[in-house]
Design an enzyme around this catalytic site. Structure first.
Site, PDB file in Angstrom:
ATOM      1  N   ASP A  94       0.073   3.262  -8.384  1.00  0.00           N
ATOM      2  CA  ASP A  94      -0.036   4.385  -9.323  1.00  0.00           C
ATOM      3  C   ASP A  94      -1.509   4.566  -9.699  1.00  0.00           C
ATOM      4  O   ASP A  94      -2.364   3.785  -9.296  1.00  0.00           O
ATOM      5  CB  ASP A  94       0.843   4.130 -10.574  1.00  0.00           C
ATOM      6  CG  ASP A  94       0.391   2.896 -11.370  1.00  0.00           C
ATOM      7  OD1 ASP A  94      -0.805   2.816 -11.734  1.00  0.00           O
ATOM      8  OD2 ASP A  94       1.234   2.013 -11.640  1.00  0.00           O
ATOM      9  N   HIS A 109      -3.678  -2.356  -2.555  1.00  0.00           N
ATOM     10  CA  HIS A 109      -2.473  -1.937  -1.826  1.00  0.00           C
ATOM     11  C   HIS A 109      -2.416  -0.420  -1.644  1.00  0.00           C
ATOM     12  O   HIS A 109      -1.349   0.135  -1.402  1.00  0.00           O
ATOM     13  CB  HIS A 109      -1.207  -2.435  -2.537  1.00  0.00           C
ATOM     14  CG  HIS A 109      -1.007  -3.916  -2.431  1.00  0.00           C
ATOM     15  ND1 HIS A 109      -0.064  -4.614  -3.163  1.00  0.00           N
ATOM     16  CD2 HIS A 109      -1.631  -4.854  -1.671  1.00  0.00           C
ATOM     17  CE1 HIS A 109      -0.129  -5.899  -2.863  1.00  0.00           C
ATOM     18  NE2 HIS A 109      -1.080  -6.076  -1.974  1.00  0.00           N
ATOM     19  N   CYS A 120      -6.147  10.398  12.675  1.00  0.00           N
ATOM     20  CA  CYS A 120      -7.614  10.395  12.493  1.00  0.00           C
ATOM     21  C   CYS A 120      -8.080   9.471  11.373  1.00  0.00           C
ATOM     22  O   CYS A 120      -9.275   9.398  11.095  1.00  0.00           O
ATOM     23  CB  CYS A 120      -8.119  11.816  12.249  1.00  0.00           C
ATOM     24  SG  CYS A 120      -7.748  12.455  10.598  1.00  0.00           S
TER      25      CYS A 120
END
Ligand code: OAD
Length: 238
Positions: A94, A109, A120
């Site tokens: 978040d 993370h 890409c």
């Protein structure tokens, strides 16, 4: 309390629990409702991308509605007012640390507010739902977009920078994380090796609780502001 020069703060899902976002391993947590192999591994994504998109789309929507709580706000105040260096390393995907005002922040993370193009490698800000038919804003490839989150089996972001910070820190705080997932669960050992004071602030003892020199139990919105106030008071009185 000593005055520290370089503070590293590791945060986990427990920090955002009082903002209304689910933790993973508590009884009512995300991993009680989903098998992580289905929604948080490259293999799960290859098997059933729709399930993975829906899992993160729902969490992105919940995350965008959530507000930082007193613990996020206290950590941002620490960074602003502390005379030493403060680095936050979060496992959370978040953006509540940013919303509270933290700037020296590593999302090890990844984050749900970014997409990642498998074709890409471009990262793009993403607030809408992700779906298989979207084209990458950078390279226009269709069907290559995924949430910019690190899945099990993938390497977390900025490990070198984190490792350097841990080896130079004199205070390490671990807040709202169960200590189940490596490499984050090993940070306390690295900080101890560097000679840092180590403190766990968590609702309950984590897996690695015995590795910490000091433990403070309680909800983050209560224990984190109180601890930050003590740090700020020690720094200004010394
Ligand atoms: P967990 O769900 O494993 O642990 C959350 C911890 O927060 C638990 O120890 C709770 O006791 C504690 N807690 C709950 N509410 C709290 C509160 N109000 N105040 C303080 N502590 C509270 O979440 P993480 O340790 O963050 O990775 O999980 C680590 C990683 O595992 C996540 O980043 C995610 C997950 O699988 C991936 O998806 C790759």
């Amino acid at each position: 309390m000593a005055a520290y020069q370089r503070i590293v703060v590791l945060t986990g899902a427990g920090l955002s629990a009082e903002s209304g976002l689910s933790t993973f391993r508590d009884a009512d947590g995300i991993w009680a409702r989903y098998d992580y192999r289905d929604v948080a591994t490259p293999e799960g994504f290859a098997r059933n991308p729709e399930l993975v998109y829906e899992f993160y789309n729902r969490r992105r929507r919940d995350g965008m509605k959530a507000q930082p709580n007193a613990a996020h706000i206290a950590l941002a105040k620490l960074e602003r007012e502390y005379p030493g260096e403060v680095l936050i390393v979060t496992q959370n995907v978040d953006t509540l640390h940013e919303a509270a005002g933290s700037r020296n922040l590593i999302h090890m993370h990844g984050q749900m507010a970014l997409s990642l193009c498998a074709a890409c490698d471009a990262r793009s800000p993403w607030v809408e739902d992700l779906s298989p038919d979207l084209a990458c804003p950078s390279c226009s490839t269709t069907g290559s977009m995924r949430p910019d989150v690190v899945w099990f089996g993938e390497i977390p972001y900025e490990l070198e920078r984190i490792s350097a910070a841990l080896s130079g820190c004199d205070l390490f705080l671990s807040i709202g994380t169960s200590g189940n997932v490596y490499p984050a669960a090993g940070f306390v050992a690295a900080a101890r090796e560097a000679g840092a004071h180590t403190v766990e602030l968590n609702l309950e003892p984590s897996e690695g609780t015995s590795l910490f020199a000091e433990r403070i139990e309680g909800p983050a919105s209560r224990v984190v502001p109180a601890y930050v106030d003590r740090l700020l008071a020690a720094a200004t009185s010394g």
